[in-house]
Design a protein around this motif. Structure first.
Motif, mmCIF file in Angstrom:
data_model
loop_
_atom_site.group_PDB
_atom_site.id
_atom_site.type_symbol
_atom_site.label_atom_id
_atom_site.label_comp_id
_atom_site.label_asym_id
_atom_site.label_seq_id
_atom_site.Cartn_x
_atom_site.Cartn_y
_atom_site.Cartn_z
ATOM 1 N N THR B 519 0.847 -1.201 0.000
ATOM 2 C CA THR B 519 0.000 0.000 0.000
ATOM 3 C C THR B 519 0.876 1.242 0.000
ATOM 4 O O THR B 519 1.831 1.353 0.786
ATOM 5 N N VAL B 520 0.524 2.171 -0.874
ATOM 6 C CA VAL B 520 1.271 3.434 -0.988
ATOM 7 C C VAL B 520 0.297 4.578 -0.757
ATOM 8 O O VAL B 520 -0.776 4.617 -1.359
ATOM 9 N N THR B 521 0.653 5.491 0.139
ATOM 10 C CA THR B 521 -0.216 6.634 0.416
ATOM 11 C C THR B 521 0.415 7.907 -0.131
ATOM 12 O O THR B 521 1.599 7.934 -0.484
ATOM 13 N N THR B 522 -0.375 8.960 -0.170
ATOM 14 C CA THR B 522 0.113 10.251 -0.666
ATOM 15 C C THR B 522 -0.622 11.370 0.037
ATOM 16 O O THR B 522 -1.768 11.191 0.490
ATOM 17 N N ASN B 523 -0.006 12.521 0.131
ATOM 18 C CA ASN B 523 -0.722 13.687 0.654
ATOM 19 C C ASN B 523 -1.338 14.477 -0.494
ATOM 20 O O ASN B 523 -1.882 15.563 -0.288
ATOM 21 N N GLN B 524 -1.211 13.917 -1.720
ATOM 22 C CA GLN B 524 -1.865 14.541 -2.874
ATOM 23 C C GLN B 524 -3.006 13.607 -3.297
ATOM 24 O O GLN B 524 -3.699 13.069 -2.430
ATOM 25 N N ILE B 525 -3.192 13.401 -4.541
ATOM 26 C CA ILE B 525 -4.248 12.503 -5.032
ATOM 27 C C ILE B 525 -3.654 11.615 -6.111
ATOM 28 O O ILE B 525 -2.897 12.100 -6.966
ATOM 29 N N PHE B 526 -3.942 10.313 -6.054
ATOM 30 C CA PHE B 526 -3.552 9.436 -7.144
ATOM 31 C C PHE B 526 -4.654 9.448 -8.205
ATOM 32 O O PHE B 526 -5.831 9.235 -7.893
ATOM 33 N N ASP B 573 -2.781 -0.206 -15.967
ATOM 34 C CA ASP B 573 -3.129 0.938 -15.110
ATOM 35 C C ASP B 573 -1.901 1.826 -14.986
ATOM 36 O O ASP B 573 -0.813 1.372 -14.625
ATOM 37 N N VAL B 574 -2.082 3.108 -15.239
ATOM 38 C CA VAL B 574 -0.992 4.083 -15.096
ATOM 39 C C VAL B 574 -1.396 5.060 -14.001
ATOM 40 O O VAL B 574 -2.546 5.525 -13.959
ATOM 41 N N VAL B 575 -0.464 5.330 -13.094
ATOM 42 C CA VAL B 575 -0.763 6.150 -11.918
ATOM 43 C C VAL B 575 -0.038 7.493 -12.029
ATOM 44 O O VAL B 575 1.135 7.548 -12.401
ATOM 45 N N PHE B 576 -0.762 8.563 -11.694
ATOM 46 C CA PHE B 576 -0.169 9.907 -11.618
ATOM 47 C C PHE B 576 -0.445 10.462 -10.230
ATOM 48 O O PHE B 576 -1.566 10.367 -9.726
ATOM 49 N N GLU B 577 0.562 11.045 -9.617
ATOM 50 C CA GLU B 577 0.413 11.672 -8.301
ATOM 51 C C GLU B 577 0.244 13.173 -8.536
ATOM 52 O O GLU B 577 1.166 13.843 -9.009
ATOM 53 N N VAL B 578 -0.964 13.711 -8.235
ATOM 54 C CA VAL B 578 -1.322 15.055 -8.698
ATOM 55 C C VAL B 578 -1.767 15.931 -7.541
ATOM 56 O O VAL B 578 -2.414 15.456 -6.589
ATOM 57 N N ASP B 579 -1.464 17.200 -7.644
ATOM 58 C CA ASP B 579 -1.974 18.195 -6.692
ATOM 59 C C ASP B 579 -3.499 18.218 -6.794
ATOM 60 O O ASP B 579 -4.047 18.421 -7.884
ATOM 61 N N PRO B 580 -4.221 18.030 -5.676
ATOM 62 C CA PRO B 580 -5.693 17.978 -5.732
ATOM 63 C C PRO B 580 -6.297 19.218 -6.399
ATOM 64 O O PRO B 580 -7.328 19.114 -7.065
ATOM 65 N N ALA B 581 -5.631 20.372 -6.264
ATOM 66 C CA ALA B 581 -6.190 21.586 -6.852
ATOM 67 C C ALA B 581 -6.083 21.574 -8.367
ATOM 68 O O ALA B 581 -6.692 22.399 -9.046
ATOM 69 N N ARG B 582 -5.295 20.646 -8.899
ATOM 70 C CA ARG B 582 -5.075 20.635 -10.354
ATOM 71 C C ARG B 582 -5.710 19.448 -11.049
ATOM 72 O O ARG B 582 -5.462 19.195 -12.216
ATOM 73 N N ASP B 615 -15.790 18.063 -8.872
ATOM 74 C CA ASP B 615 -16.032 17.298 -7.640
ATOM 75 C C ASP B 615 -15.363 15.930 -7.677
ATOM 76 O O ASP B 615 -15.651 15.069 -6.839
ATOM 77 N N ALA B 616 -14.460 15.715 -8.631
ATOM 78 C CA ALA B 616 -13.849 14.394 -8.775
ATOM 79 C C ALA B 616 -13.046 13.997 -7.541
ATOM 80 O O ALA B 616 -13.078 12.843 -7.100
ATOM 81 N N VAL B 617 -12.328 14.962 -6.983
ATOM 82 C CA VAL B 617 -11.467 14.642 -5.840
ATOM 83 C C VAL B 617 -12.312 14.152 -4.661
ATOM 84 O O VAL B 617 -11.907 13.261 -3.900
ATOM 85 N N ALA B 618 -13.502 14.702 -4.547
ATOM 86 C CA ALA B 618 -14.368 14.311 -3.437
ATOM 87 C C ALA B 618 -14.805 12.857 -3.563
ATOM 88 O O ALA B 618 -15.185 12.216 -2.571
ATOM 89 N N THR B 619 -14.763 12.322 -4.796
ATOM 90 C CA THR B 619 -15.201 10.925 -4.990
ATOM 91 C C THR B 619 -14.039 9.951 -4.886
ATOM 92 O O THR B 619 -14.176 8.777 -5.206
ATOM 93 N N ALA B 620 -12.876 10.418 -4.460
ATOM 94 C CA ALA B 620 -11.680 9.569 -4.433
ATOM 95 C C ALA B 620 -11.854 8.401 -3.471
ATOM 96 O O ALA B 620 -12.389 8.552 -2.350
ATOM 97 N N HIS B 621 -11.352 7.225 -3.906
ATOM 98 C CA HIS B 621 -11.364 6.049 -3.027
ATOM 99 C C HIS B 621 -10.377 6.265 -1.890
ATOM 100 O O HIS B 621 -9.358 6.937 -2.054
ATOM 101 N N ASP B 622 -10.645 5.613 -0.791
ATOM 102 C CA ASP B 622 -9.640 5.650 0.276
ATOM 103 C C ASP B 622 -8.436 4.819 -0.137
ATOM 104 O O ASP B 622 -7.297 5.241 0.036
#
Lengths: 173, 635
Positions: B519-526, B573-582, B615-622
């Motif tokens: 498991t990998v966590t981030t303070n941004q959004i995957f 599956d390709v993963v990007f680690e992105v600033d939630p505001a962007r 509102d996409a960020v609000a629907t993010a999975h845990d």
């Protein structure tokens, strides 16, 4: 006034049509040369050993024995959708093969080249899958090839240390 | 207002006259013009081909090949300018104005003589405005593509090794001495043409040596100097001088320079000064007698009067040489040897520039406008041809480049050189008309000649300057290069990307992901996107994907974009680690690397709109499970 004593500008305009013809001819030749050189750029051309012939080097001798398609590898591994496996057997004499030497194999199908399947184990476990010093016998390799390219398979590409990469020609049996 | 109106009318009349005479001259001389420009083009392409082959075997040989190529190209340009000068009747006009016994100009009897006078200033112009650097850069690109990325410039770097430094210094010294020593032999030689051409090539080699290697010495010296105490003392001195000036004023000045001064400097040098310098160079081809005549025509100024510091120095040297004795003779001879070339070329070039500037604001403005329009039109034609061809991998551009060069090097530059010749002839005609000594100017506009020199009333002059600057500034806003040929698509739509096809599914978002049990966590959004890459062709070109939002671009995380082997299609599956505001409004941008990782041209990219709502960020999975192993099948 002789031609040589005339100003060169005057001589140039006097012969303008010859000069234009010369310039156009030079431009056409340069263009053709450029295109000829450019189309050959980055195209790799290997020497080819005819089907059934033996490729001999100071390190060893290799003869393409046969190539065949299979629906699955001996360990049950199946190809991906739309592809088949091609098993290539090469008769090799590696008595003089040096320690530290290597053989890299690729299957050639026209312009395509396919890397050998990693982890392939032949049915006969005594069969070699790589070049080993002192080994003699069959070297067997497997390749996953799209079905539509099978008709283009025309040989196996062998790269060994210190020798030019060479194609052992052959067709699917 | 009437003065402004009249000056603008004169501006337009001059411009129209220049265009009309250029068109007529081309109509008369198109055959030899086309021939010379084609020969110049062919020489350029052959020199690139040969230098590419030589670069891998003997890097220093590249300098000789490029020098020969540059000299032959300059020879064709100089021949075009001289052809135009003779066709427009300049020699006859000057002969009718001459107060001295007519002497045949050696520019007419010998192309080599013309080249020896003109090649150094022309080379200087080529270097000053980046043409020679473009030539070397083109070689580096072609050599890098055809022979693999080597280190051509490194091989010519005098700092790379002491041997390289010694070789460069020896070459520079030998070349300089050779140039000076060969002069006395030129006239006595049985082969003056061959020897003259050798001398010219040596000069070109020296220029290229300085360009390709010498600047590195300067850079190294500059870097060394910046680390010395004297540099710190200098900074402290500047700080002391600027100290009394309030910080706010200093910041305002810096800001003013960045936003206004800097662009104006670029405008001034590239947009205004460069065309005038090229016109001044054309004057060298027209002949130094021209400049003497121009001096005669400066009303009220005797021709023998020396008015500049340099002219005073030359006059003093001349009188000293006539009366010198002993060691002084030797010193003066050495001075003459060292500076003779400069006196024969740079000073006439400077005088030529002064002549051009004194031709009047309508002429100067019209010339700059015409030159700018020609240059910009040529650039835009190039861009439109590239758009028509569409984005291609770099290999295609390398193969097409010689043929694309035909537009610039033959068509655009051919018209430009004729325009320069016509413009210089017009400048001389303006002087002839002003002199009023019975000389018939060869080029006259439809509107009355300006009767005053540049020292005209400042309002009309300002009007012309304003119009010229506006046009040049506007032209500078046009795009000068293309970024990429972008193809747009939505999710689940496959799009061609050169020899491959790409597609992407709708994205998912997560605050943490699980990859192969970890498991990998981030303070941004995957942002997790299933990407499909199909490679039906035989080449193993890599495709890369970035998540782009506004000015931010995020590379793929972890294993990156899937690589499709030749003949296969992969999905992953390709993963990007992105600033939630962007995240909102972001899209995927795909590009192909082609045959070369480092070289790119105008090529295709694919933008896939992921239709991400705010509102996409609000629907993010845990936590979201990700499959980063490619799923493969035959293409």
């Amino acid at each position: 006034m002789s031609d040589e004593s005339r100003p060169w500008v005057e001589r140039l305009t006097h012969r303008q049509w010859k000069l234009l013809a010369l310039a156009v001819a030079v431009a056409v030749v340069v263009s053709a040369a450029w295109l000829w050189i450019a189309t050959g750029d980055r195209k790799v051309s290997y020497p080819v050993v005819a089907a059934g012939q033996t490729y001999r080097t100071p390190d060893g001798a290799w003869t393409l024995a046969h190539m065949q398609t299979v629906e699955a590898l001996p360990d049950g591994y199946e190809p991906v959708k739309g592809a088949v496996f091609v098993i290539v057997d090469v008769q090799a004499d590696l008595t003089a093969f040096p320690v530290g030497g290597f053989c890299n194999w690729k299957l050639r199908a026209g312009e395509y080249e396919f890397l050998s399947v990693v982890g392939y184990l032949p049915k006969d476990r005594k069969t070699l899958t790589t070049c080993q010093p002192g080994g003699t016998g069959v070297i067997s390799t497997a390749y996953e090839v799209p079905q539509k390219l099978l008709s283009s398979v025309d040989g196996v590409v062998l790269a060994t240390k210190g020798q030019p990469t060479t194609v052992l020609a052959g067709r699917l049996g | 207002m009437a003065a402004v109106g009249n000056s603008l009318i004169q501006l337009v009349a001059e411009l129209y006259s220049l265009i009309r005479h250029t068109a007529r001259t081309i109509a008369r001389l198109w055959a030899p013009l086309l021939a010379l420009m084609l020969l110049g083009w062919a020489t350029h392409q052959v020199s690139i081909l040969i230098a590419t082959e030589v670069s891998t075997v003997w890097p220093w040989g590249v300098i000789v090949v490029l020098a020969v190529g540059a000299v032959i190209q300059l020879a064709t340009i100089v021949a075009v300018l001289r052809l135009v000068a003779v066709d427009l009747g300049i020699p006859k006009m000057l002969a009718s104005a001459s107060l001295r016994e007519a002497v045949s100009d050696e520019r007419d009897t010998s192309l080599v003589a013309l080249l020896t006078i003109t090649v150094l200033p022309f080379l200087g112009m080529y270097v000053a405005f980046g043409y020679l650097q473009s030539y070397a850069a083109e070689l580096a690109i072609v050599a890098g593509y055809r022979k693999g990325i080597g280190d051509l410039l490194g091989a010519l770097n005098p700092l790379e090794s002491s041997t390289t430094m010694v070789v460069m210094l020896v070459l520079l010294a030998t070349g300089y001495l050779f140039k000076k020593l060969i002069d006395p032999w030129l006239e006595r030689s049985r082969y003056p043409l061959l020897l003259g051409m050798v001398q010219i090539v040596v000069e070109a080699c020296l220029a290229l040596l300085v360009l390709l290697g010498g600047f590195r010495v300067y850079q190294a010296f500059d870097l060394w100097l910046s680390g010395r105490r004297v540099a710190a003392w200098w900074d402290q001195l500047i700080a002391v001088i600027l100290g009394p000036i309030p910080d706010a004023v200093q910041e305002l000045a810096a800001s003013a320079w960045t936003t206004i001064g800097g662009p104006f400097w670029t405008l001034g040098v590239n947009g205004l000064l460069r065309p005038l310098l090229w016109l001044a160079m054309a004057g060298l081809v027209f002949g130094s007698r021209v400049l003497t005549m121009a001096d005669l025509w400066r009303v009220g100024e005797p021709v023998t009067e020396v008015s500049t510091r340099r002219e005073r120095l030359l006059a003093r040297l001349q009188s000293e040489s006539e009366t010198a004795q002993g060691v002084r003779v030797l010193v003066l001879k050495v001075q003459s040897k060292l500076w003779g070339g400069v006196d024969g070329t740079i000073i006439p070039a400077w005088q030529s520039l002064r002549l051009v500037l004194r031709a009047g604001w309508p002429f100067v403005g019209a010339f700059i406008l015409g030159f700018t329009v020609l240059e910009v039109a040529g650039q835009q034609v190039d861009l439109w041809i590239a758009r028509l061809i569409g984005g291609q991998l770099v290999g295609v551009w390398v193969r097409l480049n010689p043929f694309l060069d035909l537009v610039q090097m033959v068509l655009v530059m051919g018209i430009t050189w004729v325009f320069l010749g016509v413009a210089y002839t017009r400048a001389l005609s303006i002087f002839a008309a002003r002199a009023g000594d019975g000389v018939t100017p060869v080029l006259t506009p439809d509107a009355p000649n300006p009767t005053r020199a540049v020292r005209a009333r400042w309002v009309p002059a300002l009007a012309i300057i304003l119009v010229t600057v506006l046009v040049v500034t506007g032209a500078a806003q046009l795009p000068s290069k293309l970024d990429s040929d972008v193809a747009h698509a939505g999710v689940l739509k496959a799009v061609d990307l050169h020899e491959q096809r790409v597609a992407a599914a709708a994205p998912e978002f997560a605050k943490a992901i699980t990859i192969r049990g970890r498991t990998v966590t981030t303070n941004q959004i995957f942002v997790v996107v299933t990407v499909m890459v199909s490679n039906p062709g035989p080449h193993a070109d890599k495709v890369t994907a970035h998540f782009v939002s506004g000015s931010a671009s995020y590379p793929a995380w972890g294993t990156g974009t899937p690589v499709a082997p030749p003949g296969f299609r992969v999905a992953q599956d390709v993963v990007f680690e992105v600033d939630p505001a962007r995240v909102a409004g972001g899209h995927l941008s795909f590009s192909a690397m082609g045959e070369s990782i480092l070289l790119t041209g105008y090529q295709k990219t694919v933008d896939i709109d992921l239709e991400i709502t705010p509102d996409a960020v609000a629907t993010a999975h845990d936590v979201l499970e990700v499959y980063d192993l490619p799923d493969r099948e035959a293409a």
